[in-house]
Design an enzyme around this catalytic site. Structure first.
Site, PDB file in Angstrom:
ATOM      1  N   HIS A 190       0.791  -1.221   0.000  1.00 53.84           N
ATOM      2  CA  HIS A 190       0.000   0.000   0.000  1.00 53.84           C
ATOM      3  C   HIS A 190       0.830   1.281   0.000  1.00 53.84           C
ATOM      4  O   HIS A 190       0.456   2.252   0.682  1.00 53.84           O
ATOM      5  CB  HIS A 190      -0.938   0.017   1.216  1.00 53.84           C
ATOM      6  CG  HIS A 190      -1.887  -1.144   1.262  1.00 53.84           C
ATOM      7  ND1 HIS A 190      -2.470  -1.609   2.418  1.00 53.84           N
ATOM      8  CD2 HIS A 190      -2.367  -1.938   0.270  1.00 53.84           C
ATOM      9  CE1 HIS A 190      -3.258  -2.637   2.148  1.00 53.84           C
ATOM     10  NE2 HIS A 190      -3.203  -2.866   0.848  1.00 53.84           N
TER      11      HIS A 190
HETATM   12  C1  FAD Z   1       0.433  -7.427  -5.037  1.00 54.63           C
HETATM   13  C2  FAD Z   1      -0.562  -6.403  -4.549  1.00 54.63           C
HETATM   14  C3  FAD Z   1      -1.603  -6.795  -3.725  1.00 54.63           C
HETATM   15  C4  FAD Z   1      -2.533  -5.865  -3.287  1.00 54.63           C
HETATM   16  N1  FAD Z   1      -3.641  -6.280  -2.620  1.00 54.63           N
HETATM   17  C5  FAD Z   1      -4.664  -5.408  -2.390  1.00 54.63           C
HETATM   18  C6  FAD Z   1      -5.916  -5.868  -1.918  1.00 54.63           C
HETATM   19  O1  FAD Z   1      -6.137  -7.062  -1.710  1.00 54.63           O
HETATM   20  N2  FAD Z   1      -6.902  -4.932  -1.714  1.00 54.63           N
HETATM   21  C7  FAD Z   1      -6.708  -3.608  -1.934  1.00 54.63           C
HETATM   22  O2  FAD Z   1      -7.621  -2.814  -1.695  1.00 54.63           O
HETATM   23  N3  FAD Z   1      -5.513  -3.163  -2.388  1.00 54.63           N
HETATM   24  C8  FAD Z   1      -4.509  -4.018  -2.662  1.00 54.63           C
HETATM   25  N4  FAD Z   1      -3.336  -3.571  -3.198  1.00 54.63           N
HETATM   26  C9  FAD Z   1      -3.140  -2.126  -3.365  1.00 54.63           C
HETATM   27  C10 FAD Z   1      -3.943  -1.510  -4.497  1.00 54.63           C
HETATM   28  O3  FAD Z   1      -4.114  -2.428  -5.545  1.00 54.63           O
HETATM   29  C11 FAD Z   1      -3.219  -0.241  -4.970  1.00 54.63           C
HETATM   30  O4  FAD Z   1      -3.072   0.662  -3.904  1.00 54.63           O
HETATM   31  C12 FAD Z   1      -3.962   0.482  -6.072  1.00 54.63           C
HETATM   32  O5  FAD Z   1      -4.268  -0.420  -7.094  1.00 54.63           O
HETATM   33  C13 FAD Z   1      -3.095   1.620  -6.599  1.00 54.63           C
HETATM   34  O6  FAD Z   1      -3.742   2.263  -7.655  1.00 54.63           O
HETATM   35  P1  FAD Z   1      -2.997   3.411  -8.481  1.00 54.63           P
HETATM   36  O7  FAD Z   1      -3.952   3.876  -9.518  1.00 54.63           O
HETATM   37  O8  FAD Z   1      -2.447   4.404  -7.520  1.00 54.63           O
HETATM   38  O9  FAD Z   1      -1.737   2.713  -9.150  1.00 54.63           O
HETATM   39  P2  FAD Z   1      -1.678   1.468 -10.140  1.00 54.63           P
HETATM   40  O10 FAD Z   1      -2.932   0.699 -10.140  1.00 54.63           O
HETATM   41  O11 FAD Z   1      -0.428   0.734  -9.794  1.00 54.63           O
HETATM   42  O12 FAD Z   1      -1.565   2.123 -11.574  1.00 54.63           O
HETATM   43  C14 FAD Z   1      -0.440   2.806 -12.064  1.00 54.63           C
HETATM   44  C15 FAD Z   1      -0.347   2.505 -13.554  1.00 54.63           C
HETATM   45  O13 FAD Z   1       0.539   3.420 -14.173  1.00 54.63           O
HETATM   46  C16 FAD Z   1       1.361   2.723 -15.073  1.00 54.63           C
HETATM   47  N5  FAD Z   1       2.589   3.514 -15.225  1.00 54.63           N
HETATM   48  C17 FAD Z   1       3.546   3.725 -14.294  1.00 54.63           C
HETATM   49  N6  FAD Z   1       4.500   4.540 -14.795  1.00 54.63           N
HETATM   50  C18 FAD Z   1       4.122   4.849 -16.056  1.00 54.63           C
HETATM   51  C19 FAD Z   1       4.703   5.659 -17.079  1.00 54.63           C
HETATM   52  N7  FAD Z   1       5.850   6.302 -16.891  1.00 54.63           N
HETATM   53  N8  FAD Z   1       4.056   5.750 -18.274  1.00 54.63           N
HETATM   54  C20 FAD Z   1       2.870   5.101 -18.470  1.00 54.63           C
HETATM   55  N9  FAD Z   1       2.291   4.305 -17.528  1.00 54.63           N
HETATM   56  C21 FAD Z   1       2.910   4.208 -16.327  1.00 54.63           C
HETATM   57  C22 FAD Z   1       1.569   1.383 -14.420  1.00 54.63           C
HETATM   58  O14 FAD Z   1       2.010   0.409 -15.329  1.00 54.63           O
HETATM   59  C23 FAD Z   1       0.194   1.107 -13.855  1.00 54.63           C
HETATM   60  O15 FAD Z   1      -0.639   0.477 -14.777  1.00 54.63           O
HETATM   61  C24 FAD Z   1      -2.382  -4.481  -3.645  1.00 54.63           C
HETATM   62  C25 FAD Z   1      -1.332  -4.084  -4.466  1.00 54.63           C
HETATM   63  C26 FAD Z   1      -0.430  -5.029  -4.942  1.00 54.63           C
HETATM   64  C27 FAD Z   1       0.687  -4.592  -5.859  1.00 54.63           C
END
Ligand code: FAD
Length: 532
Positions: free
Chosen positions: A468
């Site tokens: 997280h």
């Molecule tokens: C293994 C794991 C298990 C988890 N388990 C849970 C759970 O059970 N329940 C829960 O609520 N949360 C869980 N989480 C946490 C939750 O999934 C994340 O906090 C949330 O998905 C984050 O969302 P985000 O949009 O901030 O980032 P992300 O969903 O990570 O999205 C960021 C995106 O940006 C892309 N990106 C990055 N840099 C670039 C760039 N320079 N150019 C273009 N694209 C780029 C990445 O490839 C990615 O697709 C888990 C996370 C992980 C990794």
């Protein structure tokens, strides 16, 4: 050079929500850039595939932190989703919103419109809960969530054990009162994962005003003075540009959104200068305030061969669970890893739960790694509101290189006390009348860890992320804040950050649903601001 109204960087959890909502009226055009591929890998979609994507070189960035002094100098493995759906495509599927007080705390810190009453409608709007709608739940939102269909003997024993300790059984951690023990709801629909790529992006994919570019790694935000005008990205070795008429929205996650700001000259001036990056806007808070939940995993040998370790070790039981999923969409394949949850308080001063458990009917050295060759199960515990703060910095000016990540776990007295208290609570639970008969022995930490120092040493040696990381582009109104309460980067026009990085403080629970809520709310703010 292509031109759109909005350019979204990152097709992950938040990015897919924004792509859907901003194209819904048909009047604005959107281009979403995602560094990874389409989500065509089957194991993304079958819930137990969590184990297959945990170390996958294509669908997972597979980051490692810098050596952390609080963790015996270890580098901690930090998976992050790569490809459409981002981390929602590889996460543990657990649906938790956090506590109402988390959001009220954000509002009290001066962030208008982020209190619980303000954000609850967005949680409800996003939610497609199979249980149906209520005052606190939605049933027709894009993010599908379901109950775990099967009851497991071991989880039932844990629930009964927690009842002995005074924790009531609950079937809803998201209804306003979090304290309790029970089964989690999961982001699944009819036995399949529901990522935001499934729930939000797929229904919008046919819209003519939405362009989705995969394998498109953004390398910097293009700026005209202090106004964002587009994004430069790399695909197949070639550099390209896309222009934003209205706004650029960074949704690259808590590690890569701050990295992109830094690469674009927005961040602490001394750091930018040390990498030879011209300073566009000196924003000292970019990359600071990194927070994460540290999980401490107690592993027990089970007296009965009823664990998922046993299922996976036997070919006929593996066949049975395969058939269970194929024909009924049920059984262990329909569940990520963790089924049971518990929120309670270990510190006398806490008014709301301060620790969370994830209970898994299997055990392995690392979450998602090969199961142990014995009947084992895991009780993973974390402090809900850690006070340790780390940071994300550039490791190099190369936009394709990973940033440097320093979590500084256990760097405060408070967090160290919590680690010890949480481990002691877990042992109390293991010793209850209901659970003790299932325990053949504590495999980890093990009988030799008894004193506070020994328990803390275990936390340092074996502690791991519960995935997280957040807070690195913190929302607020003070000089260290990166975005304001409409998620606009302070001092830069036409640039927002919408993802896990904007959280001022980490929510008391898992972060996927909160990120979806943030993106839902942001999409309304973006449309409102365009109108005015
Ligand atoms: C293994 C794991 C298990 C988890 N388990 C849970 C759970 O059970 N329940 C829960 O609520 N949360 C869980 N989480 C946490 C939750 O999934 C994340 O906090 C949330 O998905 C984050 O969302 P985000 O949009 O901030 O980032 P992300 O969903 O990570 O999205 C960021 C995106 O940006 C892309 N990106 C990055 N840099 C670039 C760039 N320079 N150019 C273009 N694209 C780029 C990445 O490839 C990615 O697709 C888990 C996370 C992980 C990794």
């Amino acid at each position: 050079m292509d031109t759109y109204d909005y350019v979204i960087v990152g097709g992950g959890t938040a990015g897919c929500v924004l792509a859907n909502r901003l194209t819904a009226t048909g009047s604005d055009s959107v281009c979403m850039l995602e560094a990874g591929p389409e989500d065509r890998y089957l194991w993304i979609h079958i819930p137990i595939g969590y184990g297959k994507t945990m170390f996958h070189p294509v669908y997972n960035w597979g980051f490692e932190t810098d050596p952390d002094p609080g963790m015996d100098g270890r580098r901690i493995y930090w998976p992050r989703g790569r490809g459409l759906g981002g981390s929602s495509s590889i996460n543990g599927l657990i649906y938790v919103r956090g506590q109402p007080e988390d959001y009220d705390r954000w509002a009290l810190a001066g962030n208008r419109g982020w209190g619980w009453r303000d954000v609850l409608p967005y949680f409800i709007r996003s939610e497609g809960n199979e249980r149906g709608a209520s005052a606190t739940h939605g049933d027709d939102g894009p993010l599908r969530c379901s109950d775990i269909a099967d009851r497991h003997e071991l989880i039932e024993a844990i629930i009964a054990g927690a009842n002995e300790l005074g924790v009531p059984r609950t079937d809803d951690f998201n209804g306003g009162v979090q304290e309790g023990v029970g089964y989690y709801q999961l982001f699944t629909h009819k036995g399949w994962r529901c990522s935001t790529a499934d729930g939000y992006l797929k229904p919008a994919r046919g819209r003519r005003n939405l362009a989705v570019e995969t394998d498109a790694h953004a390398t910097r935000v293009l700026l005209d003075g202090a106004r964002a005008t587009g994004v430069e990205f790399r695909r197949g070795g070639a550099s390209r540009r896309v222009t934003a008429r209205r706004e650029v929205i960074l949704a690259a996650g808590a590690l890569q959104s701050p990295q992109l700001l830094l690469l674009s000259g927005i961040g602490p001036a001394p750091q930018l200068q040390s990498f030879g990056i011209p300073v566009v806007r000196d924003l000292p808070g970019v990359g600071e305030n990194l927070q994460d939940h540290l999980q401490l995993r107690l592993i027990y040998r089970c007296t009965k061969p009823i664990t998922t370790n046993d299922d996976l070790a036997s070919w006929w039981r593996s066949m049975k669970i395969g058939a269970d999923w194929l024909f009924r969409r049920k059984g262990p394949l329909a569940i990520g890893i963790n089924q049971g949850g518990l929120f309670t308080r270990v510190m006398p001063h806490s008014a709301t739960p301060d620790i969370q458990f994830h209970f898994a009917t299997l055990s392995a050295d690392l979450a998602g790694a090969k199961p142990h060759p014995f009947s084992g199960f895991t009780m993973s515990v974390c402090q809900l509101r850690p006070t340790s703060r780390g940071q994300v910095r550039l490791a190099s000016p190369d936009p394709l290189a990973a940033p440097s990540m320093q979590p500084r776990y256990l760097s405060t007295d408070e967090d160290r006390s919590y680690a010890v208290a949480a481990l002691r609570y877990a042992r109390k639970l293991a010793a209850t009348r209901a659970l003790a008969p299932y325990i053949a022995g504590e495999f980890r930490p093990g009988a030799t860890a008894q004193s506070d120092d020994e328990l803390l040493a275990f936390a340092r040696a074996w502690g791991a992320t519960i995935f997280h990381p957040s807070g690195t582009c913190r929302m607020g109104g003070d000089p260290m804040a990166v975005v304001d309460d409409r998620l606009r980067v302070r001092g830069v026009e036409a640039l927002r950050v919408v993802d896990c990085s904007i959280m001022p403080t980490l929510v008391s629970g898992n972060t996927n649903a909160p990120v979806v809520m943030i993106a839902e709310k942001a999409s309304d703010m973006i449309v409102e601001d365009a109108r005015s």
